[in-house]
Scaffold this active site. Structure first.
Site, PDB file in Angstrom:
ATOM      1  N   LYS A 142     -42.037  40.741  20.679  1.00 61.64           N
ATOM      2  CA  LYS A 142     -42.251  39.819  21.805  1.00 61.64           C
ATOM      3  C   LYS A 142     -41.058  39.771  22.763  1.00 61.64           C
ATOM      4  O   LYS A 142     -41.228  39.536  23.959  1.00 61.64           O
ATOM      5  CB  LYS A 142     -42.579  38.420  21.292  1.00 61.64           C
ATOM      6  CG  LYS A 142     -43.953  38.342  20.621  1.00 61.64           C
ATOM      7  CD  LYS A 142     -44.310  36.928  20.237  1.00 61.64           C
ATOM      8  CE  LYS A 142     -45.582  36.915  19.410  1.00 61.64           C
ATOM      9  NZ  LYS A 142     -46.027  35.565  19.076  1.00 61.64           N
TER      10      LYS A 142
ATOM     11  N   ASN B  61     -33.461  22.321  12.336  1.00 57.70           N
ATOM     12  CA  ASN B  61     -33.347  23.707  11.879  1.00 57.70           C
ATOM     13  C   ASN B  61     -32.282  23.809  10.802  1.00 57.70           C
ATOM     14  O   ASN B  61     -31.338  23.009  10.759  1.00 57.70           O
ATOM     15  CB  ASN B  61     -32.973  24.615  13.064  1.00 57.70           C
ATOM     16  CG  ASN B  61     -33.226  26.075  12.765  1.00 57.70           C
ATOM     17  OD1 ASN B  61     -34.267  26.417  12.199  1.00 57.70           O
ATOM     18  ND2 ASN B  61     -32.288  26.941  13.109  1.00 57.70           N
TER      19      ASN B  61
ATOM     20  N   THR C  78     -30.102  26.105  10.486  1.00 57.86           N
ATOM     21  CA  THR C  78     -28.849  26.330  11.221  1.00 57.86           C
ATOM     22  C   THR C  78     -28.873  25.422  12.449  1.00 57.86           C
ATOM     23  O   THR C  78     -29.540  25.731  13.445  1.00 57.86           O
ATOM     24  CB  THR C  78     -28.757  27.816  11.659  1.00 57.86           C
ATOM     25  OG1 THR C  78     -29.107  28.638  10.550  1.00 57.86           O
ATOM     26  CG2 THR C  78     -27.375  28.169  12.171  1.00 57.86           C
TER      27      THR C  78
ATOM     28  N   MET D 273     -47.744  26.738  12.131  1.00 61.71           N
ATOM     29  CA  MET D 273     -48.134  27.777  13.089  1.00 61.71           C
ATOM     30  C   MET D 273     -48.584  29.057  12.383  1.00 61.71           C
ATOM     31  O   MET D 273     -49.182  29.932  13.007  1.00 61.71           O
ATOM     32  CB  MET D 273     -46.984  28.048  14.063  1.00 61.71           C
ATOM     33  CG  MET D 273     -46.884  26.929  15.109  1.00 61.71           C
ATOM     34  SD  MET D 273     -45.321  26.812  15.998  1.00 61.71           S
ATOM     35  CE  MET D 273     -45.169  28.444  16.645  1.00 61.71           C
TER      36      MET D 273
HETATM   37  P1  ATR Z   1     -39.399  33.813  14.773  1.00 60.54           P
HETATM   38  O1  ATR Z   1     -39.387  34.734  15.959  1.00 60.54           O
HETATM   39  O2  ATR Z   1     -40.591  33.978  13.874  1.00 60.54           O
HETATM   40  O3  ATR Z   1     -39.171  32.399  15.140  1.00 60.54           O
HETATM   41  P2  ATR Z   1     -36.643  33.964  13.906  1.00 60.54           P
HETATM   42  O4  ATR Z   1     -36.140  33.970  15.296  1.00 60.54           O
HETATM   43  O5  ATR Z   1     -36.018  34.869  12.885  1.00 60.54           O
HETATM   44  O6  ATR Z   1     -38.188  34.313  13.836  1.00 60.54           O
HETATM   45  O7  ATR Z   1     -36.572  32.447  13.374  1.00 60.54           O
HETATM   46  C1  ATR Z   1     -36.982  32.078  12.093  1.00 60.54           C
HETATM   47  C2  ATR Z   1     -36.869  30.569  11.973  1.00 60.54           C
HETATM   48  O8  ATR Z   1     -37.301  30.179  10.659  1.00 60.54           O
HETATM   49  C3  ATR Z   1     -35.456  30.049  12.104  1.00 60.54           C
HETATM   50  O9  ATR Z   1     -35.506  28.745  12.654  1.00 60.54           O
HETATM   51  C4  ATR Z   1     -34.992  30.028  10.654  1.00 60.54           C
HETATM   52  O10 ATR Z   1     -33.910  29.145  10.404  1.00 60.54           O
HETATM   53  P3  ATR Z   1     -32.384  29.642  10.687  1.00 60.54           P
HETATM   54  O11 ATR Z   1     -32.218  29.594  12.182  1.00 60.54           O
HETATM   55  O12 ATR Z   1     -31.544  28.665   9.992  1.00 60.54           O
HETATM   56  O13 ATR Z   1     -32.302  31.037  10.126  1.00 60.54           O
HETATM   57  C5  ATR Z   1     -36.245  29.507   9.998  1.00 60.54           C
HETATM   58  N1  ATR Z   1     -36.349  29.781   8.540  1.00 60.54           N
HETATM   59  C6  ATR Z   1     -36.629  30.964   7.950  1.00 60.54           C
HETATM   60  N2  ATR Z   1     -36.714  30.803   6.605  1.00 60.54           N
HETATM   61  C7  ATR Z   1     -36.501  29.496   6.339  1.00 60.54           C
HETATM   62  C8  ATR Z   1     -36.477  28.696   5.156  1.00 60.54           C
HETATM   63  N3  ATR Z   1     -36.682  29.227   3.946  1.00 60.54           N
HETATM   64  N4  ATR Z   1     -36.248  27.372   5.264  1.00 60.54           N
HETATM   65  C9  ATR Z   1     -36.035  26.822   6.492  1.00 60.54           C
HETATM   66  N5  ATR Z   1     -36.037  27.521   7.643  1.00 60.54           N
HETATM   67  C10 ATR Z   1     -36.279  28.844   7.588  1.00 60.54           C
END
Ligand code: ATR
Length: 266
Positions: free
Chosen positions: A59, A145, A147, A209
């Site tokens: 995307k 989030n 992070t 989602m």
């Molecule tokens: P996308 O394009 O699908 O949003 P991304 O940019 O890699 O993919 O973002 C993934 C999101 O899921 C982020 O907010 C990530 O949190 P971090 O920013 O802290 O990495 C979140 N995420 C992924 N696995 C997670 C988990 N097990 N628990 C909580 N948040 C998670």
């Protein structure tokens, strides 16, 4: 185009849309190798392709490749719909956010206006839906989030439009929300963000989602911790597809029967 796309429901959805208007369309899922999007698009156009949906992980690449963008694609920083225009330019749009909002407001009959909204995640998926969400005038949006710094960055992009704040999952302790949207990718890995157990009121809607054959781990967790209603993202998938169809063909398909057909299939 995406990777993986083998199990995409979009070809089925678009065939049902086309049938509503007696349009003859061809829509198929095309698997693209990492880094291969520009060549894949060029080949597709040479073969007579008119437009594309772009899904993960391309995307952002699609955003860069478009010659001009809709406002909502600019805000999202990502593109899921491309249209080849008569003057050969590529138009980039993003229908994910409107897809989410239509599903919540129309299919789930839940008004966003005046609601306390919690959006989990600060990646591309979460950011992509914020613009249309905010347009529906929630009372407040909290972005939580893992992070926190990423959540703060996203809040900066949207500040001034509605009350909006960033926090960690732990900061959510003691707070309650009408609508909790999971925009993290945790469900993909079978995980649930580590949330306090007290988020929900007896009217709250929990929305993931993501969608799958079974309820996602987030939705199972939410039902167990007091959410009044839970919904996966199947309706969002169909609604974003309908908006893409509108971008390409100028007519908006009816979606309820398509959602019902998909539910029957799975
Ligand atoms: P996308 O394009 O699908 O949003 P991304 O940019 O890699 O993919 O973002 C993934 C999101 O899921 C982020 O907010 C990530 O949190 P971090 O920013 O802290 O990495 C979140 N995420 C992924 N696995 C997670 C988990 N097990 N628990 C909580 N948040 C998670």
């Amino acid at each position: 185009m995406g990777n993986p796309v083998a199990h995409s429901k979009s070809p089925f959805i678009h065939q049902l849309f086309a049938r509503q208007f007696q349009h003859r369309i061809e829509y198929s899922a095309i698997q693209v190798d990492p880094g291969g999007l520009p060549q894949a698009i060029a080949q597709f156009r040479a073969a007579g392709g008119k437009g594309l949906n772009i899904t993960l992980p391309f995307k952002l690449d699609a955003f860069r490749l478009a010659d001009h963008l809709s406002d909502r694609a600019k805000v999202a920083g990502a593109v899921n719909t491309l249209k080849f225009e008569p003057d050969d330019r590529i138009f980039g749009d993003n229908t994910d956010g409107i897809g989410l909002v239509h599903d919540i407001e129309l299919n789930l009959a839940t008004s966003i206006k005046g609601k306390q909204v919690l959006l989990l995640g600060a990646g591309g998926a979460a950011r992509g839906v914020l613009g249309p969400l905010i347009k529906h005038h929630p009372a407040r949006v909290v972005i939580a989030n893992r992070t926190v710094a990423r959540a703060r960055d996203v809040v900066q992009l949207f500040s001034g439009q509605v009350p909006i704040e960033a926090c960690s999952f732990a900061d959510l302790r003691g707070k309650h929300f009408d609508l909790v949207i999971n925009g993290t990718s945790a469900s993909v890995k079978g995980e649930v963000p580590s949330l306090p157990a007290t988020l929900y009121t007896r009217d709250s809607l929990a929305y993931d989602m993501m969608y799958g054959e079974r309820p996602t781990p987030f939705l199972e967790w939410s039902a167990l911790h007091g959410a009044a209603r839970v919904s996966d993202g199947l309706g969002m998938l169909v609604e974003q597809a309908a908006e893409s169809y509108f971008v390409w063909r100028g007519v908006r398909p009816e979606t309820k029967s398509v959602i019902a057909a998909l539910k029957k299939e799975s």
